[in-house]
Design an enzyme around this catalytic site. Structure first.
Site, PDB file in Angstrom:
ATOM      1  N   TYR A   1      12.301  -6.598  11.309  1.00  0.00           N
ATOM      2  CA  TYR A   1      12.325  -5.385  12.108  1.00  0.00           C
ATOM      3  C   TYR A   1      11.754  -5.603  13.513  1.00  0.00           C
ATOM      4  CZ  TYR A   1      13.529  -2.155   8.256  1.00  0.00           C
ATOM      5  OH  TYR A   1      14.159  -1.469   7.256  1.00  0.00           O
TER       6      TYR A   1
ATOM      7  N   CYS B   1       4.987  -1.687   6.916  1.00  0.00           N
ATOM      8  CA  CYS B   1       5.403  -2.528   8.037  1.00  0.00           C
ATOM      9  C   CYS B   1       4.782  -1.951   9.296  1.00  0.00           C
ATOM     10  CB  CYS B   1       6.926  -2.523   8.130  1.00  0.00           C
ATOM     11  SG  CYS B   1       7.596  -3.210   9.652  1.00  0.00           S
TER      12      CYS B   1
ATOM     13  N   CYS C   1       0.882  -7.563  11.249  1.00  0.00           N
ATOM     14  CA  CYS C   1       2.149  -7.553  10.534  1.00  0.00           C
ATOM     15  C   CYS C   1       1.815  -7.787   9.074  1.00  0.00           C
ATOM     16  CB  CYS C   1       3.076  -8.650  11.054  1.00  0.00           C
ATOM     17  SG  CYS C   1       4.577  -8.867  10.056  1.00  0.00           S
ATOM     18  N   THR C   2       2.406  -7.014   8.173  1.00  0.00           N
ATOM     19  CA  THR C   2       2.050  -7.140   6.760  1.00  0.00           C
ATOM     20  C   THR C   2       2.486  -8.468   6.157  1.00  0.00           C
ATOM     21  OG1 THR C   2       4.060  -5.893   6.169  1.00  0.00           O
ATOM     22  CG2 THR C   2       1.997  -4.654   6.330  1.00  0.00           C
ATOM     23  N   HIS C   3       3.356  -9.206   6.853  1.00  0.00           N
ATOM     24  CA  HIS C   3       3.702 -10.555   6.391  1.00  0.00           C
ATOM     25  C   HIS C   3       2.535 -11.529   6.550  1.00  0.00           C
ATOM     26  CE1 HIS C   3       7.954  -9.324   6.445  1.00  0.00           C
ATOM     27  NE2 HIS C   3       8.233 -10.460   5.835  1.00  0.00           N
TER      28      HIS C   3
ATOM     29  N   SER D   1      11.078  -4.725   5.767  1.00  0.00           N
ATOM     30  CA  SER D   1      12.296  -5.511   5.930  1.00  0.00           C
ATOM     31  C   SER D   1      12.274  -6.778   5.084  1.00  0.00           C
ATOM     32  CB  SER D   1      12.499  -5.892   7.401  1.00  0.00           C
ATOM     33  OG  SER D   1      11.419  -6.680   7.856  1.00  0.00           O
TER      34      SER D   1
END
Length: 262
Positions: free
Chosen positions: A38, A69, A181-183, A8
């Protein structure tokens, strides 16, 4: 070889970096910024949306898709594999290696609200971290702070420290934190600095890269000609974001009009 990525926001770029280091390919990054983040969406929405995004990536003749994600992976990747005849690689929080490292000591999972509430995560914790005291923290605010840092090179150290403190993690003082979380790898430095004694951080980018490398070795690409890496957004980027995308080594960028009806 053409490899697609879906997230996202910018989080999946942490996975792209790791895969690029080991797999020569053309990269197609589909950022669904129209519906960022998301982690606040329903499972039904995510499944329907990812089906649509996958169909769009298939128009670019990708050979493999990485659901970059954690939220989308835990809620949709198995379902997507039933809908499409191509390999999908998902991103799952590194609970098992973190549990081995902690050996019964305290650990934490830092993810989105949707991820920490999911049955999939509860099962992973039960299966692999039953001997540890595990704190689950869901934060959409950290997702947006990572976006702010990546796009604007903003100093978000104080804001991240506030989120971590308010979550109770500094008081909990875990030996390890799983970045679910990939962030969050983009905030690794800020997360560590929020603690007096920094915990070890676990993410799965390198493991995902090895998995993609393994799968690609067994694939015959359907598209032979070399292409420039392409960055696709579902909502128009600002001029600053467009410049940043070019710096990320994407030779093409475009906006795909959103078709999902709320």
């Amino acid at each position: 070889m053409r490899i697609g990525f879906i997230d996202s926001g910018v989080g999946g770029l942490s996975i792209v970096e790791a895969v690029r280091a080991v797999v020569p390919a053309d990269y197609f990054y589909l950022m669904d910024n129209r519906y960022l983040p998301y982690g606040t969406k329903s499972e039904l929405f995510i499944r329907q949306r990812l089906k649509q995004l996958t169909e769009h990536l298939l128009t670019h003749q990708v050979d493999l898709i990485v659901i970059a994600c954690n939220t989308a992976t835990t809620q949709a990747v198995d379902w997507l594999r039933q809908q499409f005849d191509l390999p999908f690689v998902g991103v799952v929080p590194a609970i098992k290696p973190a549990a081995l490292y902690c050996a019964g000591e305290k650990m934490a999972l830092l993810a989105t609200p949707a991820t920490v509430k999911g049955h999939y995560i509860q099962k992973l914790v039960t299966d692999y971290a039953g001997e540890s005291q595990v704190q689950l923290v869901g934060s959409s605010e950290l997702v947006m702070l990572a976006e702010k840092k990546v796009w604007a090179n903003a100093d978000v150290k104080a804001e991240v420290a506030t989120v971590i403190k308010n979550s109770g993690l500094t008081e909990f003082a875990p030996k390890a934190i799983i970045l679910g979380c990939t962030h969050f790898p983009f905030l690794a430095e800020e997360i560590r600095s929020a603690f007096t004694e920094a915990p070890k951080l676990f993410d799965t980018a390198d493991a995902i890269a090895r998995r993609v490398q393994h799968l690609v070795a067994g694939l015959t690409s359907i598209y032979k000609e070399k292409s420039q890496d392409c960055f696709i957004a579902t909502q128009e980027l600002t001029e600053q974001q467009k410049r940043r995308v070019t710096q990320m080594r994407f030779g093409q960028q475009n906006c795909w009009p959103d078709l999902y009806q709320d």
